[in-house]
Design an enzyme around this catalytic site. Sequence first.
Site, short mmCIF file in Angstrom:
data_model
loop_
_atom_site.label_atom_id
_atom_site.label_comp_id
_atom_site.label_asym_id
_atom_site.label_seq_id
_atom_site.Cartn_x
_atom_site.Cartn_y
_atom_site.Cartn_z
N HIS A 1 7.40 -25.37 8.88
CA HIS A 1 6.32 -26.06 9.58
C HIS A 1 4.93 -25.79 9.01
O HIS A 1 4.05 -26.65 9.14
CB HIS A 1 6.32 -25.68 11.07
CG HIS A 1 7.54 -26.15 11.78
ND1 HIS A 1 7.67 -26.01 13.15
CD2 HIS A 1 8.67 -26.75 11.36
CE1 HIS A 1 8.85 -26.51 13.52
NE2 HIS A 1 9.47 -26.96 12.44
N CYS B 1 2.64 -3.57 4.17
CA CYS B 1 1.81 -2.40 4.51
C CYS B 1 2.42 -1.80 5.77
O CYS B 1 3.57 -2.11 6.11
CB CYS B 1 0.34 -2.76 4.67
SG CYS B 1 -0.10 -3.79 6.09
N ASP C 1 0.85 -1.19 0.00
CA ASP C 1 0.00 0.00 0.00
C ASP C 1 0.89 1.24 0.00
O ASP C 1 2.12 1.15 -0.16
CB ASP C 1 -0.99 -0.03 1.17
CG ASP C 1 -0.35 0.18 2.54
OD1 ASP C 1 0.89 0.36 2.64
OD2 ASP C 1 -1.09 0.17 3.54
N THR D 1 1.89 -2.32 9.03
CA THR D 1 2.25 -3.34 10.03
C THR D 1 2.41 -4.73 9.43
O THR D 1 2.93 -5.62 10.08
CB THR D 1 1.17 -3.45 11.13
OG1 THR D 1 -0.06 -3.87 10.52
CG2 THR D 1 0.99 -2.13 11.86
N HIS E 1 4.16 -32.10 9.96
CA HIS E 1 3.71 -30.75 9.62
C HIS E 1 2.70 -30.78 8.47
O HIS E 1 1.80 -29.94 8.43
CB HIS E 1 4.90 -29.85 9.28
CG HIS E 1 5.92 -29.79 10.37
ND1 HIS E 1 5.64 -29.26 11.61
CD2 HIS E 1 7.20 -30.23 10.41
CE1 HIS E 1 6.73 -29.36 12.38
NE2 HIS E 1 7.68 -29.95 11.67
#
Length: 148
Positions: free
Chosen positions: A98, A65, A8, A67, A133
């Site tokens: 994993h 972005c 963004d 965060t 996994h």
Amino acid sequence: MRIGIGNDHSAVEMKREVMKFLQDLGYEVINYGTDSTESCDYPVYGEKVGQAVASKEVDLGILICGTGVGISLAANKVKGIRAVVCSEPYSARLSRQHNNTNILALGARVVGIELAKMIIEEWLNAEFEGGRHQRRVDMIMDIENKER
């Protein structure tokens, strides 16, 4: 390997640096993000990269972005996507080993470019371990496929 990248307005500069970093490592990078610092909506770019990864237009995705959280949430709404937000290399590596993550999200307001490069390298160099996994990844995908 083709990597789709989306961002963004808050991450234009970091995206440019990450693209150059990836290209210097020999990856083909497809830009799905904005190149403008005008305010825009991160879900648009999370979905674009999510769709590109899910359709195998690209092999993996990187989203950025402020965060990393919002754009990863949008990507995770696309069927087949396992996007993870990471702020340090250890979780990035284990998310691939994993959880077989196929999109890495970063916060341009959370990590600096040099740390972002370390996180990206750990993520790209890690390989899914399968085994126990795989069963867990299958369980995650089963949740996505449940009729609602």
